[in-house]
Design a protein around this motif. Structure first.
Motif, PDB file in Angstrom:
ATOM      1  N   PRO A 135      42.743 -83.661  43.515  1.00  0.00           N
ATOM      2  CA  PRO A 135      41.700 -82.788  44.073  1.00  0.00           C
ATOM      3  C   PRO A 135      40.425 -83.594  44.325  1.00  0.00           C
ATOM      4  O   PRO A 135      40.085 -84.490  43.547  1.00  0.00           O
ATOM      5  N   LYS A 136      39.742 -83.288  45.412  1.00  0.00           N
ATOM      6  CA  LYS A 136      38.471 -83.950  45.710  1.00  0.00           C
ATOM      7  C   LYS A 136      37.366 -83.338  44.849  1.00  0.00           C
ATOM      8  O   LYS A 136      37.487 -82.193  44.401  1.00  0.00           O
ATOM      9  N   PRO A 137      36.285 -84.072  44.602  1.00  0.00           N
ATOM     10  CA  PRO A 137      35.168 -83.504  43.835  1.00  0.00           C
ATOM     11  C   PRO A 137      34.688 -82.208  44.473  1.00  0.00           C
ATOM     12  O   PRO A 137      34.493 -82.144  45.694  1.00  0.00           O
ATOM     13  N   GLY A 138      34.547 -81.167  43.664  1.00  0.00           N
ATOM     14  CA  GLY A 138      34.079 -79.883  44.184  1.00  0.00           C
ATOM     15  C   GLY A 138      35.187 -78.964  44.657  1.00  0.00           C
ATOM     16  O   GLY A 138      34.945 -77.789  44.959  1.00  0.00           O
ATOM     17  N   ASP A 139      36.431 -79.471  44.729  1.00  0.00           N
ATOM     18  CA  ASP A 139      37.558 -78.623  45.142  1.00  0.00           C
ATOM     19  C   ASP A 139      37.791 -77.523  44.105  1.00  0.00           C
ATOM     20  O   ASP A 139      37.731 -77.764  42.897  1.00  0.00           O
ATOM     21  N   LYS A 140      38.090 -76.331  44.590  1.00  0.00           N
ATOM     22  CA  LYS A 140      38.470 -75.228  43.707  1.00  0.00           C
ATOM     23  C   LYS A 140      39.974 -75.303  43.482  1.00  0.00           C
ATOM     24  O   LYS A 140      40.755 -75.220  44.436  1.00  0.00           O
ATOM     25  N   VAL A 141      40.380 -75.480  42.224  1.00  0.00           N
ATOM     26  CA  VAL A 141      41.796 -75.664  41.893  1.00  0.00           C
ATOM     27  C   VAL A 141      42.441 -74.331  41.510  1.00  0.00           C
ATOM     28  O   VAL A 141      41.946 -73.618  40.625  1.00  0.00           O
ATOM     29  N   VAL A 142      43.521 -74.006  42.197  1.00  0.00           N
ATOM     30  CA  VAL A 142      44.263 -72.762  41.965  1.00  0.00           C
ATOM     31  C   VAL A 142      45.588 -73.101  41.289  1.00  0.00           C
ATOM     32  O   VAL A 142      46.277 -74.050  41.692  1.00  0.00           O
ATOM     33  N   TYR A 143      45.954 -72.312  40.275  1.00  0.00           N
ATOM     34  CA  TYR A 143      47.224 -72.524  39.584  1.00  0.00           C
ATOM     35  C   TYR A 143      48.073 -71.260  39.637  1.00  0.00           C
ATOM     36  O   TYR A 143      47.581 -70.154  39.394  1.00  0.00           O
ATOM     37  N   VAL A 144      49.341 -71.440  39.991  1.00  0.00           N
ATOM     38  CA  VAL A 144      50.320 -70.354  39.935  1.00  0.00           C
ATOM     39  C   VAL A 144      51.552 -70.899  39.227  1.00  0.00           C
ATOM     40  O   VAL A 144      51.769 -72.112  39.179  1.00  0.00           O
ATOM     41  N   ALA A 145      52.367 -70.015  38.677  1.00  0.00           N
ATOM     42  CA  ALA A 145      53.586 -70.467  37.995  1.00  0.00           C
ATOM     43  C   ALA A 145      54.718 -69.479  38.211  1.00  0.00           C
ATOM     44  O   ALA A 145      54.490 -68.290  38.473  1.00  0.00           O
ATOM     45  N   GLY A 146      55.940 -69.979  38.088  1.00  0.00           N
ATOM     46  CA  GLY A 146      57.100 -69.107  38.253  1.00  0.00           C
ATOM     47  C   GLY A 146      58.373 -69.905  38.381  1.00  0.00           C
ATOM     48  O   GLY A 146      58.405 -71.109  38.136  1.00  0.00           O
ATOM     49  N   ASP A 203      54.792 -66.675  51.627  1.00  0.00           N
ATOM     50  CA  ASP A 203      53.616 -65.819  51.843  1.00  0.00           C
ATOM     51  C   ASP A 203      52.730 -65.775  50.606  1.00  0.00           C
ATOM     52  O   ASP A 203      51.497 -65.761  50.705  1.00  0.00           O
ATOM     53  N   PHE A 204      53.353 -65.761  49.418  1.00  0.00           N
ATOM     54  CA  PHE A 204      52.579 -65.756  48.181  1.00  0.00           C
ATOM     55  C   PHE A 204      51.773 -67.050  48.040  1.00  0.00           C
ATOM     56  O   PHE A 204      50.578 -67.023  47.699  1.00  0.00           O
ATOM     57  N   LEU A 205      52.393 -68.189  48.319  1.00  0.00           N
ATOM     58  CA  LEU A 205      51.697 -69.462  48.193  1.00  0.00           C
ATOM     59  C   LEU A 205      50.591 -69.612  49.230  1.00  0.00           C
ATOM     60  O   LEU A 205      49.540 -70.211  48.947  1.00  0.00           O
ATOM     61  N   GLU A 206      50.802 -69.058  50.408  1.00  0.00           N
ATOM     62  CA  GLU A 206      49.735 -69.062  51.419  1.00  0.00           C
ATOM     63  C   GLU A 206      48.538 -68.253  50.918  1.00  0.00           C
ATOM     64  O   GLU A 206      47.376 -68.687  51.042  1.00  0.00           O
ATOM     65  N   ALA A 207      48.822 -67.085  50.326  1.00  0.00           N
ATOM     66  CA  ALA A 207      47.750 -66.240  49.779  1.00  0.00           C
ATOM     67  C   ALA A 207      47.046 -66.942  48.623  1.00  0.00           C
ATOM     68  O   ALA A 207      45.807 -66.894  48.506  1.00  0.00           O
ATOM     69  N   ALA A 208      47.814 -67.607  47.772  1.00  0.00           N
ATOM     70  CA  ALA A 208      47.231 -68.323  46.623  1.00  0.00           C
ATOM     71  C   ALA A 208      46.353 -69.479  47.098  1.00  0.00           C
ATOM     72  O   ALA A 208      45.254 -69.694  46.573  1.00  0.00           O
ATOM     73  N   LYS A 209      46.828 -70.214  48.099  1.00  0.00           N
ATOM     74  CA  LYS A 209      46.060 -71.361  48.611  1.00  0.00           C
ATOM     75  C   LYS A 209      44.718 -70.900  49.187  1.00  0.00           C
ATOM     76  O   LYS A 209      43.701 -71.604  49.080  1.00  0.00           O
ATOM     77  N   SER A 210      44.705 -69.702  49.759  1.00  0.00           N
ATOM     78  CA  SER A 210      43.461 -69.181  50.347  1.00  0.00           C
ATOM     79  C   SER A 210      42.403 -68.871  49.295  1.00  0.00           C
ATOM     80  O   SER A 210      41.238 -68.659  49.614  1.00  0.00           O
ATOM     81  N   GLU A 211      42.811 -68.843  48.005  1.00  0.00           N
ATOM     82  CA  GLU A 211      41.868 -68.584  46.916  1.00  0.00           C
ATOM     83  C   GLU A 211      41.093 -69.841  46.514  1.00  0.00           C
ATOM     84  O   GLU A 211      40.174 -69.777  45.684  1.00  0.00           O
ATOM     85  N   GLY A 212      41.472 -70.999  47.054  1.00  0.00           N
ATOM     86  CA  GLY A 212      40.792 -72.237  46.700  1.00  0.00           C
ATOM     87  C   GLY A 212      41.117 -73.348  47.668  1.00  0.00           C
ATOM     88  O   GLY A 212      41.434 -73.103  48.833  1.00  0.00           O
ATOM     89  N   ASP A 213      41.052 -74.590  47.163  1.00  0.00           N
ATOM     90  CA  ASP A 213      41.249 -75.765  48.020  1.00  0.00           C
ATOM     91  C   ASP A 213      42.478 -76.581  47.649  1.00  0.00           C
ATOM     92  O   ASP A 213      43.054 -77.267  48.485  1.00  0.00           O
ATOM     93  N   PHE A 214      42.857 -76.539  46.373  1.00  0.00           N
ATOM     94  CA  PHE A 214      43.950 -77.379  45.869  1.00  0.00           C
ATOM     95  C   PHE A 214      44.884 -76.506  45.060  1.00  0.00           C
ATOM     96  O   PHE A 214      44.487 -75.920  44.051  1.00  0.00           O
TER      97      PHE A 214
END
Length: 355
Positions: free
Chosen positions: A195-206, A217-228
């Protein structure tokens, strides 16, 4: 790769039914031969005519291929036989396919025209996986694909005349653990970026088993919540505890590659803990933890696996708008069992003829 100012445009085509890491690996290799990767996908009608019924609809298949990170353009409803006219229409220099035979309903090599014209390149097919094999796993409902210890990478040697309930059936292509994972393969699929400095890191699991349009579609929605976007993949025994039966259909190594091939994913945690821990969140500097609309099973001790991010106010429930689940795919296969058995048998006859 580009010749002067003109980028090299590479053509691939196929059914791309139940898109798996084998498809993704073929497309990765094809992209490496040029600058722009154009992928043509056959319609449901064409596939039914030449091969038998596809598991996924054409719209689902178009969407899945668009989600693979090496794909630049998708062309819908292309002819089953690849022609020079098709290559010229989309300004492609040559066609790429795996080193397995693909034939029409009449037994004709679908690439004979481009081969004769010298506009065909071949890449190595990913051994150990095919749509036929995955369908077989679901019909057989075995657990052979996640053996452990000495048996982990073994292949069942039995024979069955059709896709019955025989757990050792290998007719056709249902010997379940032929795929041998390597660190090189994971590196080839991985971005290798932090991740670049200042990137918002999103975590999902499953489990992300049988990677499908619902996951996409779920991962696209999750990615839209941040940058990485980091995806934690649970181990096979963990998935089996909360899914039961013979799940996961795809073992952990296979699921890792399927998720890494998705264009929305930046990193994968292999064998992530079922409960989101302090160690995981601090190690990856996680800013937000997301989960979809599927029910959350408690951990073995009865606790909420998302208790920590919830307590910190960084948990977010998101909606992808897609109701597809791995279980629904299995239901499709079971409902159309006889059709798929017939399709797989035809494939076996053809491949034996050319082997």
């Amino acid at each position: 790769m580009s010749n002067g100012s003109k980028p090299v445009r590479v053509w691939c085509d196929g059914c791309y039914d139940m898109v798996h890491y084998g498809h993704a690996n073929s497309l990765r290799q094809a992209k490496a031969l040029g600058d722009v990767l154009v992928v043509g996908i056959h319609s449901d009608k064409e596939i039914a005519k030449h091969k038998g019924p596809p598991v996924f609809t054409e719209e689902e298949r178009y969407k899945m291929v668009r989600g693979i990170k090496w794909v630049d353009e998708v062309i819908e409803a292309v002819p089953y036989v690849t022609t020079l006219e098709t290559l010229d229409k989309y300004d492609c220099d040559f066609c790429v396919h795996g080193d397995d035979i693909t034939t029409t309903v009449d037994g004709v090599d679908t690439y004979h025209l481009v081969k004769a014209a010298g506009r065909y390149r071949e890449v190595e097919r990913t051994r150990g996986v095919s749509t036929t094999d995955i369908v077989g796993r679901m019909l057989l409902m075995t657990r052979e694909h996640f053996k452990r210890g000495e048996q982990e990478y073994s292949v069942a040697k039995g024979h069955s005349s059709c896709l019955g309930l025989d757990p050792s059936a290998t007719q056709p292509f249902t010997a379940c653990s032929k795929f041998l994972p390597t660190s090189r393969k994971i590196v080839q699929f991985s971005e290798g970026k932090e991740p670049k400095p200042g990137d918002k890191v999103v975590y999902v699991a499953g489990a992300f088993d049988l990677f499908h349009v619902g996951h996409l579609d779920f991962l696209e929605a999750a990615k839209s919540e941040g940058d990485f976007l980091i995806v934690g993949l649970h181990t096979d025994p963990t998935v089996n505890v909360y899914k039961g039966h013979n799940y996961p259909i795809m073992n952990l190594h296979e699921r890792v590659l399927s998720v890494l091939a998705c264009k929305y994913v930046n990193e994968v945690v292999i064998g992530a803990p079922y409960s989101v821990t302090e160690e995981l969140m601090s190690h990856f500097n996680v800013d937000v933890v997301c989960h979809g609309q599927t029910p959350i099973a408690p951990d073995v001790d009865g606790s909420d696996p998302y208790a920590l991010p919830k307590a910190r106010g960084v948990f977010k429930s998101i909606t992808s708008g897609n109701k597809m689940t791995t279980e629904k795919i299995v239901e499709r296969i079971i409902q159309h069992r006889l059709e798929y058995e017939a399709r797989n048998s035809r494939k076996n006859v053809i491949d034996n003829h050319f082997s």
